[in-house]
Design a protein around this motif. Structure first.
Motif, mmCIF file in Angstrom:
data_model
loop_
_atom_site.group_PDB
_atom_site.id
_atom_site.type_symbol
_atom_site.label_atom_id
_atom_site.label_comp_id
_atom_site.label_asym_id
_atom_site.label_seq_id
_atom_site.Cartn_x
_atom_site.Cartn_y
_atom_site.Cartn_z
ATOM 1 N N LEU A 1 -0.207 -2.437 -11.959
ATOM 2 C CA LEU A 1 0.791 -1.366 -11.903
ATOM 3 C C LEU A 1 0.289 -0.139 -12.646
ATOM 4 C CD1 LEU A 1 4.031 -3.412 -12.616
ATOM 5 C CD2 LEU A 1 3.350 -2.361 -10.438
ATOM 6 N N ASP A 2 -0.923 -0.223 -13.160
ATOM 7 C CA ASP A 2 -1.491 0.887 -13.921
ATOM 8 C C ASP A 2 -2.263 1.800 -12.959
ATOM 9 O OD1 ASP A 2 -2.595 1.533 -16.980
ATOM 10 O OD2 ASP A 2 -3.963 2.092 -15.358
ATOM 11 N N GLU A 3 -1.858 3.077 -12.951
ATOM 12 C CA GLU A 3 -2.419 4.008 -11.969
ATOM 13 C C GLU A 3 -3.943 4.109 -12.055
ATOM 14 O OE1 GLU A 3 0.454 7.166 -11.975
ATOM 15 O OE2 GLU A 3 -0.983 8.371 -10.800
ATOM 16 N N ASP A 4 -4.462 4.179 -13.280
ATOM 17 C CA ASP A 4 -5.921 4.326 -13.427
ATOM 18 C C ASP A 4 -6.641 3.060 -12.978
ATOM 19 O OD1 ASP A 4 -5.645 6.854 -14.365
ATOM 20 O OD2 ASP A 4 -5.482 6.221 -16.469
ATOM 21 N N GLN A 5 -6.060 1.912 -13.336
ATOM 22 C CA GLN A 5 -6.688 0.661 -12.912
ATOM 23 C C GLN A 5 -6.628 0.523 -11.396
ATOM 24 O OE1 GLN A 5 -8.563 -1.188 -14.300
ATOM 25 N NE2 GLN A 5 -8.186 -1.060 -16.471
ATOM 26 N N PHE A 6 -5.502 0.941 -10.822
ATOM 27 C CA PHE A 6 -5.378 0.864 -9.356
ATOM 28 C C PHE A 6 -6.497 1.671 -8.710
ATOM 29 C CE2 PHE A 6 -4.093 1.938 -5.112
ATOM 30 C CZ PHE A 6 -3.413 0.819 -4.653
ATOM 31 N N LYS A 7 -6.706 2.871 -9.256
ATOM 32 C CA LYS A 7 -7.779 3.729 -8.727
ATOM 33 C C LYS A 7 -9.127 3.063 -8.922
ATOM 34 C CE LYS A 7 -6.154 7.935 -10.133
ATOM 35 N NZ LYS A 7 -6.285 9.189 -10.874
ATOM 36 N N ALA A 8 -9.309 2.462 -10.090
ATOM 37 C CA ALA A 8 -10.610 1.842 -10.384
ATOM 38 C C ALA A 8 -10.869 0.658 -9.449
ATOM 39 C CB ALA A 8 -10.643 1.381 -11.839
ATOM 40 N N ILE A 9 -9.826 -0.119 -9.175
ATOM 41 C CA ILE A 9 -10.031 -1.312 -8.343
ATOM 42 C C ILE A 9 -10.149 -0.946 -6.863
ATOM 43 C CG2 ILE A 9 -8.969 -3.481 -7.550
ATOM 44 C CD1 ILE A 9 -7.665 -3.655 -10.373
ATOM 45 N N SER A 10 -9.259 -0.085 -6.392
ATOM 46 C CA SER A 10 -9.209 0.179 -4.938
ATOM 47 C C SER A 10 -10.013 1.416 -4.548
ATOM 48 C CB SER A 10 -7.756 0.377 -4.497
ATOM 49 O OG SER A 10 -7.274 1.607 -5.002
ATOM 50 N N ARG A 11 -10.520 2.125 -5.526
ATOM 51 C CA ARG A 11 -11.270 3.378 -5.352
ATOM 52 C C ARG A 11 -10.435 4.441 -4.617
ATOM 53 N NH1 ARG A 11 -15.415 -0.255 -3.284
ATOM 54 N NH2 ARG A 11 -17.130 -0.609 -4.722
ATOM 55 N N ARG A 12 -9.143 4.313 -4.634
ATOM 56 C CA ARG A 12 -8.263 5.305 -4.003
ATOM 57 C C ARG A 12 -7.027 5.479 -4.883
ATOM 58 N NH1 ARG A 12 -12.361 5.369 -1.649
ATOM 59 N NH2 ARG A 12 -12.777 5.440 0.596
ATOM 60 N N ASP A 13 -6.405 6.679 -4.756
ATOM 61 C CA ASP A 13 -5.277 7.017 -5.612
ATOM 62 C C ASP A 13 -3.965 6.789 -4.852
ATOM 63 O OD1 ASP A 13 -3.670 8.087 -7.511
ATOM 64 O OD2 ASP A 13 -4.380 10.153 -7.315
ATOM 65 N N LYS A 14 -3.603 5.511 -4.642
ATOM 66 C CA LYS A 14 -2.460 5.285 -3.755
ATOM 67 C C LYS A 14 -1.413 4.340 -4.337
ATOM 68 C CE LYS A 14 -4.603 6.505 0.567
ATOM 69 N NZ LYS A 14 -4.736 6.285 1.982
ATOM 70 N N LEU A 15 -1.395 4.174 -5.658
ATOM 71 C CA LEU A 15 -0.424 3.238 -6.225
ATOM 72 C C LEU A 15 1.006 3.624 -5.850
ATOM 73 C CD1 LEU A 15 0.341 0.811 -7.985
ATOM 74 C CD2 LEU A 15 0.331 2.343 -9.964
ATOM 75 N N ASP A 16 1.329 4.927 -5.974
ATOM 76 C CA ASP A 16 2.712 5.335 -5.692
ATOM 77 C C ASP A 16 3.099 5.039 -4.245
ATOM 78 O OD1 ASP A 16 3.017 6.137 -8.216
ATOM 79 O OD2 ASP A 16 2.811 8.306 -7.825
ATOM 80 N N THR A 17 2.156 5.247 -3.335
ATOM 81 C CA THR A 17 2.444 4.985 -1.915
ATOM 82 C C THR A 17 2.718 3.498 -1.705
ATOM 83 O OG1 THR A 17 0.802 6.671 -1.485
ATOM 84 C CG2 THR A 17 1.574 5.445 0.420
ATOM 85 N N VAL A 18 1.900 2.655 -2.363
ATOM 86 C CA VAL A 18 2.085 1.208 -2.208
ATOM 87 C C VAL A 18 3.444 0.792 -2.772
ATOM 88 C CG1 VAL A 18 1.195 -1.052 -2.903
ATOM 89 C CG2 VAL A 18 -0.399 0.748 -2.220
ATOM 90 N N LEU A 19 3.809 1.326 -3.936
ATOM 91 C CA LEU A 19 5.104 0.963 -4.528
ATOM 92 C C LEU A 19 6.256 1.439 -3.638
ATOM 93 C CD1 LEU A 19 4.415 1.593 -8.342
ATOM 94 C CD2 LEU A 19 4.441 -0.593 -7.101
ATOM 95 N N ALA A 20 6.082 2.639 -3.061
ATOM 96 C CA ALA A 20 7.117 3.136 -2.131
ATOM 97 C C ALA A 20 7.164 2.231 -0.901
ATOM 98 C CB ALA A 20 6.806 4.579 -1.721
ATOM 99 N N GLY A 21 6.019 1.723 -0.493
ATOM 100 C CA GLY A 21 5.949 0.827 0.668
ATOM 101 C C GLY A 21 6.684 -0.477 0.397
ATOM 102 N N ILE A 22 6.511 -1.004 -0.800
ATOM 103 C CA ILE A 22 7.201 -2.264 -1.150
ATOM 104 C C ILE A 22 8.713 -2.047 -1.150
ATOM 105 C CG2 ILE A 22 7.547 -3.930 -3.032
ATOM 106 C CD1 ILE A 22 4.525 -3.496 -3.712
ATOM 107 N N GLU A 23 9.116 -0.896 -1.685
ATOM 108 C CA GLU A 23 10.546 -0.572 -1.713
ATOM 109 C C GLU A 23 11.080 -0.455 -0.281
ATOM 110 O OE1 GLU A 23 11.093 2.405 -4.809
ATOM 111 O OE2 GLU A 23 12.987 2.926 -3.775
ATOM 112 N N ALA A 24 10.313 0.223 0.562
ATOM 113 C CA ALA A 24 10.743 0.408 1.965
ATOM 114 C C ALA A 24 10.847 -0.946 2.663
ATOM 115 C CB ALA A 24 9.748 1.304 2.702
ATOM 116 N N ALA A 25 9.907 -1.841 2.370
ATOM 117 C CA ALA A 25 9.916 -3.157 3.014
ATOM 118 C C ALA A 25 11.173 -3.920 2.601
ATOM 119 C CB ALA A 25 8.657 -3.928 2.620
ATOM 120 N N GLN A 26 11.481 -3.880 1.301
ATOM 121 C CA GLN A 26 12.683 -4.593 0.838
ATOM 122 C C GLN A 26 13.940 -3.979 1.445
ATOM 123 O OE1 GLN A 26 11.651 -4.567 -3.549
ATOM 124 N NE2 GLN A 26 12.359 -6.667 -3.316
ATOM 125 N N ALA A 27 13.960 -2.646 1.504
ATOM 126 C CA ALA A 27 15.140 -1.973 2.072
ATOM 127 C C ALA A 27 15.299 -2.326 3.549
ATOM 128 C CB ALA A 27 14.998 -0.455 1.904
#
Ligand code: SAM
Ligand code: SF4
Length: 342
Positions: A137-163
Protein backbone atom coordinates in the motif's frame (compact mmCIF):
# COMPACT_ATOMS: atom_id res chain seq x y z
CA UNK A 1 -23.39 -18.24 -29.95
CA UNK A 2 -22.98 -21.97 -30.62
CA UNK A 3 -23.19 -24.37 -27.74
CA UNK A 4 -20.22 -26.71 -27.43
CA UNK A 5 -20.60 -29.36 -30.12
CA UNK A 6 -20.58 -32.89 -28.75
CA UNK A 7 -18.55 -35.48 -30.58
CA UNK A 8 -17.79 -39.02 -29.39
CA UNK A 9 -14.48 -38.30 -27.64
CA UNK A 10 -16.02 -35.24 -25.96
CA UNK A 11 -17.60 -37.47 -23.34
CA UNK A 12 -14.28 -38.45 -21.72
CA UNK A 13 -13.33 -36.26 -18.79
CA UNK A 14 -9.73 -35.04 -18.69
CA UNK A 15 -7.89 -37.28 -16.25
CA UNK A 16 -4.11 -37.43 -16.02
CA UNK A 17 -1.96 -40.50 -15.46
CA UNK A 18 -2.00 -39.88 -11.69
CA UNK A 19 -5.80 -40.04 -11.64
CA UNK A 20 -6.24 -36.29 -11.16
CA UNK A 21 -9.29 -34.90 -12.94
CA UNK A 22 -8.80 -31.56 -14.70
CA UNK A 23 -11.76 -29.29 -14.15
CA UNK A 24 -10.07 -25.89 -14.12
CA UNK A 25 -8.54 -23.97 -17.03
CA UNK A 26 -6.39 -20.88 -16.70
CA UNK A 27 -6.40 -19.14 -20.03
CA UNK A 28 -3.90 -16.41 -20.75
CA UNK A 29 -5.49 -13.95 -23.16
CA UNK A 30 -2.40 -11.80 -23.73
CA UNK A 31 1.28 -11.69 -22.75
CA UNK A 32 1.15 -7.88 -22.63
CA UNK A 33 0.80 -5.77 -19.52
CA UNK A 34 0.71 -2.15 -18.40
CA UNK A 35 2.88 -2.90 -15.33
CA UNK A 36 6.35 -4.44 -15.16
CA UNK A 37 6.39 -6.22 -11.79
CA UNK A 38 10.00 -7.11 -11.05
CA UNK A 39 9.29 -10.72 -10.10
CA UNK A 40 7.27 -11.27 -13.28
CA UNK A 41 8.77 -9.29 -16.16
CA UNK A 42 11.88 -7.50 -17.28
CA UNK A 43 11.46 -3.77 -18.04
CA UNK A 44 12.30 -4.35 -21.69
CA UNK A 45 10.09 -7.36 -22.33
CA UNK A 46 9.71 -8.32 -25.97
CA UNK A 47 6.06 -9.15 -26.48
CA UNK A 48 4.70 -11.61 -29.01
CA UNK A 49 3.67 -10.33 -32.42
CA UNK A 50 -0.13 -10.07 -32.53
CA UNK A 51 -0.25 -12.58 -35.40
CA UNK A 52 1.00 -15.32 -33.01
CA UNK A 53 -1.80 -14.74 -30.53
CA UNK A 54 -5.11 -16.62 -30.74
CA UNK A 55 -8.15 -14.57 -31.68
CA UNK A 56 -10.85 -14.20 -29.05
CA UNK A 57 -13.08 -16.43 -31.18
CA UNK A 58 -10.40 -19.13 -31.11
CA UNK A 59 -10.09 -18.73 -27.35
CA UNK A 60 -13.81 -19.29 -26.99
CA UNK A 61 -13.68 -22.38 -29.22
CA UNK A 62 -10.79 -23.72 -27.20
CA UNK A 63 -12.62 -23.05 -23.95
CA UNK A 64 -15.64 -24.91 -25.29
CA UNK A 65 -13.49 -27.90 -26.22
CA UNK A 66 -12.24 -27.97 -22.60
CA UNK A 67 -15.78 -27.60 -21.27
CA UNK A 68 -16.89 -30.57 -23.36
CA UNK A 69 -14.18 -32.58 -21.56
CA UNK A 70 -15.31 -31.63 -18.08
CA UNK A 71 -13.74 -28.25 -17.34
CA UNK A 72 -16.13 -26.32 -15.07
CA UNK A 73 -14.15 -23.21 -14.15
CA UNK A 74 -12.22 -20.84 -16.37
CA UNK A 75 -9.93 -18.09 -15.12
CA UNK A 76 -8.75 -15.47 -17.60
CA UNK A 77 -5.27 -14.22 -16.92
CA UNK A 78 -2.19 -12.94 -18.71
CA UNK A 79 -0.17 -10.68 -18.93
CA UNK A 80 -2.92 -8.34 -17.93
CA UNK A 81 -6.19 -9.81 -19.22
CA UNK A 82 -8.03 -6.49 -19.11
CA UNK A 83 -5.65 -4.80 -21.57
CA UNK A 84 -6.65 -7.27 -24.30
CA UNK A 85 -8.81 -5.40 -26.83
CA UNK A 86 -12.49 -6.46 -26.74
CA UNK A 87 -11.87 -8.80 -23.81
CA UNK A 88 -15.45 -8.21 -22.65
CA UNK A 89 -16.66 -10.12 -25.71
CA UNK A 90 -14.95 -13.28 -24.46
CA UNK A 91 -16.02 -12.69 -20.86
CA UNK A 92 -19.64 -12.29 -21.97
CA UNK A 93 -19.49 -15.44 -24.09
CA UNK A 94 -18.12 -17.46 -21.16
CA UNK A 95 -20.61 -15.76 -18.84
CA UNK A 96 -23.39 -17.11 -21.07
CA UNK A 97 -22.02 -20.61 -20.47
CA UNK A 98 -22.20 -19.98 -16.73
CA UNK A 99 -25.79 -18.88 -17.17
CA UNK A 100 -26.70 -21.97 -19.20
CA UNK A 101 -25.03 -24.27 -16.64
CA UNK A 102 -22.12 -25.48 -18.77
CA UNK A 103 -19.59 -23.69 -16.55
CA UNK A 104 -19.60 -23.12 -12.79
CA UNK A 105 -17.75 -19.84 -13.05
CA UNK A 106 -15.65 -17.45 -15.07
CA UNK A 107 -13.11 -15.45 -13.09
CA UNK A 108 -10.10 -13.25 -13.70
CA UNK A 109 -6.75 -12.47 -12.17
CA UNK A 110 -5.96 -8.82 -12.79
CA UNK A 111 -3.58 -6.10 -11.66
CA UNK A 112 -6.63 -3.88 -11.18
CA UNK A 113 -5.57 -0.91 -13.31
CA UNK A 114 -8.49 -1.26 -15.73
CA UNK A 115 -11.11 -1.99 -13.08
CA UNK A 116 -12.22 1.62 -12.56
CA UNK A 117 -13.87 1.53 -15.99
CA UNK A 118 -14.45 -2.23 -16.46
CA UNK A 119 -15.63 -3.56 -13.09
CA UNK A 120 -19.35 -2.99 -13.71
CA UNK A 121 -19.11 -4.54 -17.20
CA UNK A 122 -17.43 -7.61 -15.76
CA UNK A 123 -20.25 -8.08 -13.28
CA UNK A 124 -22.84 -7.67 -16.05
CA UNK A 125 -20.94 -10.22 -18.14
CA UNK A 126 -21.36 -12.84 -15.41
CA UNK A 127 -18.17 -12.53 -13.36
CA UNK A 128 -18.81 -12.73 -9.61
CA UNK A 129 -15.34 -12.82 -8.11
CA UNK A 130 -11.88 -11.72 -9.16
CA UNK A 131 -8.34 -11.83 -7.83
CA UNK A 132 -6.49 -8.53 -7.76
CA UNK A 133 -2.73 -8.51 -7.36
CA UNK A 134 -1.45 -5.95 -4.91
CA UNK A 135 1.92 -6.19 -3.18
CA UNK A 136 2.00 -3.05 -1.05
CA UNK A 137 0.00 0.00 0.00
CA UNK A 138 3.10 2.18 -0.01
CA UNK A 139 3.23 4.37 -3.11
CA UNK A 140 7.02 4.32 -3.44
CA UNK A 141 7.22 0.58 -2.94
CA UNK A 142 4.43 0.07 -5.47
CA UNK A 143 6.46 2.07 -7.97
CA UNK A 144 9.60 0.15 -7.10
CA UNK A 145 7.94 -3.24 -7.50
CA UNK A 146 5.74 -2.60 -10.55
CA UNK A 147 7.96 0.07 -12.14
CA UNK A 148 4.81 2.15 -12.69
CA UNK A 149 3.02 4.83 -10.68
CA UNK A 150 -0.44 3.30 -10.49
CA UNK A 151 -1.24 2.50 -6.87
CA UNK A 152 -4.12 4.99 -6.73
CA UNK A 153 -5.65 3.56 -9.91
CA UNK A 154 -5.45 0.03 -8.52
CA UNK A 155 -7.06 1.08 -5.23
CA UNK A 156 -9.80 2.89 -7.16
CA UNK A 157 -10.22 -0.30 -9.22
CA UNK A 158 -10.69 -2.43 -6.11
CA UNK A 159 -13.28 0.03 -4.83
CA UNK A 160 -15.08 -0.02 -8.18
CA UNK A 161 -15.07 -3.83 -8.19
CA UNK A 162 -16.61 -3.99 -4.72
CA UNK A 163 -19.18 -1.34 -5.64
CA UNK A 164 -20.11 -3.40 -8.73
CA UNK A 165 -20.78 -6.44 -6.51
CA UNK A 166 -17.63 -8.42 -7.34
CA UNK A 167 -16.00 -10.43 -4.55
CA UNK A 168 -12.32 -9.45 -4.51
CA UNK A 169 -9.41 -11.49 -3.23
CA UNK A 170 -6.01 -9.84 -2.99
CA UNK A 171 -2.93 -11.74 -4.19
CA UNK A 172 0.40 -10.62 -2.78
CA UNK A 173 3.83 -11.94 -3.74
CA UNK A 174 6.09 -11.84 -0.67
CA UNK A 175 9.52 -10.35 -1.38
CA UNK A 176 12.41 -9.66 0.92
CA UNK A 177 13.72 -6.07 0.68
CA UNK A 178 10.53 -4.99 -1.10
CA UNK A 179 7.30 -5.63 0.76
CA UNK A 180 8.37 -7.68 3.79
CA UNK A 181 7.80 -4.73 6.11
CA UNK A 182 4.50 -3.79 4.40
CA UNK A 183 2.76 -7.18 4.51
CA UNK A 184 1.25 -6.88 8.03
CA UNK A 185 -0.28 -3.50 7.10
CA UNK A 186 -1.56 -4.90 3.84
CA UNK A 187 -3.20 -7.83 5.66
CA UNK A 188 -4.71 -5.41 8.17
CA UNK A 189 -6.05 -3.22 5.35
CA UNK A 190 -7.53 -6.22 3.51
CA UNK A 191 -9.31 -7.38 6.67
CA UNK A 192 -10.67 -3.86 7.21
CA UNK A 193 -11.98 -3.77 3.62
CA UNK A 194 -13.64 -7.19 4.00
CA UNK A 195 -11.24 -8.75 1.47
CA UNK A 196 -9.59 -12.16 1.59
CA UNK A 197 -5.87 -12.05 0.95
CA UNK A 198 -3.45 -14.72 -0.27
CA UNK A 199 0.31 -14.46 0.09
CA UNK A 200 2.49 -16.22 -2.48
CA UNK A 201 6.13 -17.25 -2.39
CA UNK A 202 8.04 -15.96 -5.40
CA UNK A 203 8.66 -18.74 -7.90
CA UNK A 204 11.68 -19.13 -10.20
CA UNK A 205 9.90 -18.40 -13.47
CA UNK A 206 12.12 -16.64 -16.02
CA UNK A 207 15.17 -14.51 -15.27
CA UNK A 208 14.74 -11.19 -13.50
CA UNK A 209 17.09 -8.33 -12.69
CA UNK A 210 19.09 -9.00 -9.52
CA UNK A 211 18.26 -12.73 -9.54
CA UNK A 212 15.55 -14.41 -7.50
CA UNK A 213 17.38 -15.59 -4.41
CA UNK A 214 17.90 -12.10 -2.94
CA UNK A 215 14.21 -11.36 -2.81
CA UNK A 216 13.02 -14.83 -1.83
CA UNK A 217 11.03 -14.65 1.40
CA UNK A 218 9.70 -17.92 2.85
CA UNK A 219 6.14 -17.63 4.08
CA UNK A 220 7.08 -19.55 7.21
CA UNK A 221 8.94 -16.37 8.20
CA UNK A 222 6.06 -14.07 7.21
CA UNK A 223 3.63 -16.20 9.20
CA UNK A 224 5.78 -15.86 12.32
CA UNK A 225 5.62 -12.06 11.93
CA UNK A 226 1.87 -12.09 11.29
CA UNK A 227 1.24 -14.27 14.34
CA UNK A 228 2.51 -11.41 16.54
CA UNK A 229 -0.20 -9.09 15.25
CA UNK A 230 -3.12 -11.36 14.30
CA UNK A 231 -4.77 -14.34 15.89
CA UNK A 232 -4.56 -16.87 13.04
CA UNK A 233 -6.34 -20.22 13.20
CA UNK A 234 -5.85 -22.93 10.53
CA UNK A 235 -9.08 -23.23 8.55
CA UNK A 236 -10.49 -26.26 6.72
CA UNK A 237 -11.56 -23.95 3.89
CA UNK A 238 -10.32 -25.22 0.49
CA UNK A 239 -10.85 -24.06 -3.08
CA UNK A 240 -9.18 -27.02 -4.80
CA UNK A 241 -6.18 -24.73 -5.34
CA UNK A 242 -2.75 -24.62 -3.73
CA UNK A 243 -3.57 -22.16 -0.93
CA UNK A 244 -3.86 -23.22 2.70
CA UNK A 245 -6.16 -20.92 4.66
CA UNK A 246 -6.25 -19.32 8.10
CA UNK A 247 -9.12 -17.50 9.72
CA UNK A 248 -8.31 -14.18 11.37
CA UNK A 249 -9.92 -13.75 14.80
CA UNK A 250 -12.44 -10.92 14.91
CA UNK A 251 -13.03 -10.86 11.15
CA UNK A 252 -14.67 -12.79 8.33
CA UNK A 253 -11.49 -12.54 6.25
CA UNK A 254 -9.42 -15.52 5.20
CA UNK A 255 -5.68 -15.43 4.86
CA UNK A 256 -4.30 -17.85 2.27
CA UNK A 257 -0.69 -18.97 1.98
CA UNK A 258 0.71 -20.42 -1.26
CA UNK A 259 4.03 -22.04 -0.54
CA UNK A 260 5.48 -23.67 -3.64
CA UNK A 261 8.99 -23.59 -2.23
CA UNK A 262 8.47 -24.45 1.40
CA UNK A 263 5.67 -26.97 0.89
CA UNK A 264 4.74 -28.70 -2.36
CA UNK A 265 1.02 -28.77 -3.07
CA UNK A 266 0.74 -30.68 -6.35
CA UNK A 267 -1.06 -33.86 -5.24
CA UNK A 268 -4.53 -32.42 -5.68
CA UNK A 269 -3.79 -30.39 -8.82
CA UNK A 270 -6.94 -29.95 -10.91
CA UNK A 271 -5.73 -27.41 -13.49
CA UNK A 272 -3.93 -26.76 -16.73
CA UNK A 273 -2.81 -23.52 -18.32
CA UNK A 274 -3.12 -22.37 -21.91
CA UNK A 275 -1.01 -19.50 -23.23
CA UNK A 276 -2.30 -16.80 -25.54
CA UNK A 277 -0.66 -18.63 -28.46
CA UNK A 278 -2.57 -21.81 -27.65
CA UNK A 279 0.13 -23.83 -25.93
CA UNK A 280 -1.14 -26.00 -23.12
CA UNK A 281 1.22 -26.27 -20.15
CA UNK A 282 0.22 -29.08 -17.86
CA UNK A 283 2.29 -27.66 -14.97
CA UNK A 284 3.39 -24.11 -14.18
CA UNK A 285 6.77 -25.40 -13.07
CA UNK A 286 7.63 -27.71 -15.98
CA UNK A 287 8.39 -27.14 -19.63
CA UNK A 288 6.31 -29.89 -21.23
CA UNK A 289 3.66 -28.40 -23.46
CA UNK A 290 1.57 -29.14 -26.51
CA UNK A 291 0.53 -26.79 -29.28
CA UNK A 292 -3.25 -26.65 -29.41
CA UNK A 293 -3.24 -23.88 -32.03
CA UNK A 294 -2.32 -26.30 -34.81
CA UNK A 295 -5.20 -28.57 -33.73
CA UNK A 296 -7.55 -25.59 -33.49
CA UNK A 297 -6.67 -24.54 -37.03
CA UNK A 298 -6.90 -28.01 -38.57
CA UNK A 299 -9.92 -29.09 -40.65
CA UNK A 300 -11.10 -31.72 -38.13
CA UNK A 301 -10.52 -29.37 -35.26
CA UNK A 302 -12.60 -30.98 -32.50
CA UNK A 303 -11.10 -34.41 -33.14
CA UNK A 304 -7.61 -32.95 -33.38
CA UNK A 305 -8.14 -30.99 -30.16
CA UNK A 306 -9.38 -34.05 -28.30
CA UNK A 307 -6.38 -36.06 -29.47
CA UNK A 308 -4.04 -33.25 -28.34
CA UNK A 309 -5.79 -33.00 -24.96
CA UNK A 310 -5.49 -36.76 -24.42
CA UNK A 311 -1.78 -36.52 -25.19
CA UNK A 312 -1.47 -33.59 -22.77
CA UNK A 313 -3.09 -35.63 -19.99
CA UNK A 314 -0.51 -38.36 -20.51
CA UNK A 315 2.26 -35.78 -20.12
CA UNK A 316 1.01 -33.96 -17.01
CA UNK A 317 3.84 -34.37 -14.51
CA UNK A 318 3.35 -35.24 -10.86
CA UNK A 319 4.41 -31.73 -9.86
CA UNK A 320 6.89 -28.89 -10.05
CA UNK A 321 10.47 -29.14 -8.81
CA UNK A 322 10.77 -25.66 -7.26
CA UNK A 323 12.77 -25.75 -4.05
CA UNK A 324 15.49 -23.96 -2.10
CA UNK A 325 18.74 -25.84 -1.78
CA UNK A 326 21.84 -24.34 -0.11
CA UNK A 327 20.42 -20.84 -0.57
CA UNK A 328 19.78 -21.43 -4.29
CA UNK A 329 16.42 -21.69 -6.00
CA UNK A 330 16.20 -24.87 -7.97
CA UNK A 331 13.67 -26.24 -10.43
CA UNK A 332 13.71 -23.00 -12.46
CA UNK A 333 11.85 -22.72 -15.74
CA UNK A 334 12.75 -20.20 -18.44
CA UNK A 335 9.27 -18.82 -19.06
CA UNK A 336 8.09 -15.77 -17.16
CA UNK A 337 4.76 -16.10 -15.34
CA UNK A 338 3.31 -13.55 -17.76
CA UNK A 339 3.91 -15.96 -20.65
CA UNK A 340 2.19 -18.96 -19.12
CA UNK A 341 -0.54 -17.09 -17.29
CA UNK A 342 -0.62 -16.79 -13.50
N1 SAM B 1 -1.58 -9.25 -14.59
C1 SAM B 1 -2.42 -10.01 -13.75
C2 SAM B 1 -2.03 -9.85 -12.29
O1 SAM B 1 -0.95 -9.32 -12.02
O2 SAM B 1 -2.82 -10.26 -11.45
C3 SAM B 1 -2.51 -11.47 -14.09
C4 SAM B 1 -1.25 -12.17 -14.49
S1 SAM B 1 -0.02 -12.30 -13.22
C5 SAM B 1 1.23 -13.17 -14.09
C6 SAM B 1 -0.77 -13.49 -12.15
C7 SAM B 1 -0.19 -13.61 -10.78
O3 SAM B 1 1.10 -14.16 -10.86
C8 SAM B 1 -0.04 -12.31 -10.02
O4 SAM B 1 -0.70 -12.42 -8.78
C9 SAM B 1 1.43 -12.17 -9.82
O5 SAM B 1 1.71 -11.53 -8.62
C10 SAM B 1 1.89 -13.61 -9.84
N2 SAM B 1 3.30 -13.81 -10.21
C11 SAM B 1 3.96 -13.35 -11.29
N3 SAM B 1 5.24 -13.79 -11.31
C12 SAM B 1 5.40 -14.55 -10.20
C13 SAM B 1 6.48 -15.29 -9.64
N4 SAM B 1 7.67 -15.34 -10.24
N5 SAM B 1 6.28 -15.96 -8.49
C14 SAM B 1 5.06 -15.92 -7.86
N6 SAM B 1 4.00 -15.25 -8.35
C15 SAM B 1 4.16 -14.56 -9.49
FE1 SF4 C 1 1.79 -7.53 -15.30
FE2 SF4 C 1 0.61 -9.17 -13.62
FE3 SF4 C 1 3.12 -9.61 -14.40
FE4 SF4 C 1 2.63 -7.57 -12.82
S1 SF4 C 1 2.32 -9.73 -12.30
S2 SF4 C 1 3.89 -7.51 -14.68
S3 SF4 C 1 0.65 -6.94 -13.48
S4 SF4 C 1 1.36 -9.68 -15.67
Amino acid sequence: MDLPVKNPSDTQTLTDSFGRQITYLRLSVTDRCDLRCRYCMAEDMVFLPKSDVLTLEEMLELSEAFMARGVRRIRLTGGEPLVRKNILWLVRALGQHVENGLLDEVTLTTNGTQLPHLAANLYEAGVRRINVSLDTLDEDQFKAISRRDKLDTVLAGIEAAQAAGLRVKINTVAMRHFNDADIPDLVDWAIGQGLDITLIETMPLGDVEGGRENSYLPLTEVKTTLNKRFDLEPSGYRTGGPARYYSVAGSQAKLGLITPLTNNFCDGCNRVRVTCTGRIYMCLGQDDHIDLRAALRSPEKRTALNTALDKAMGLKPRGHDFAMSDGKMIGKVNRHMSQTGG
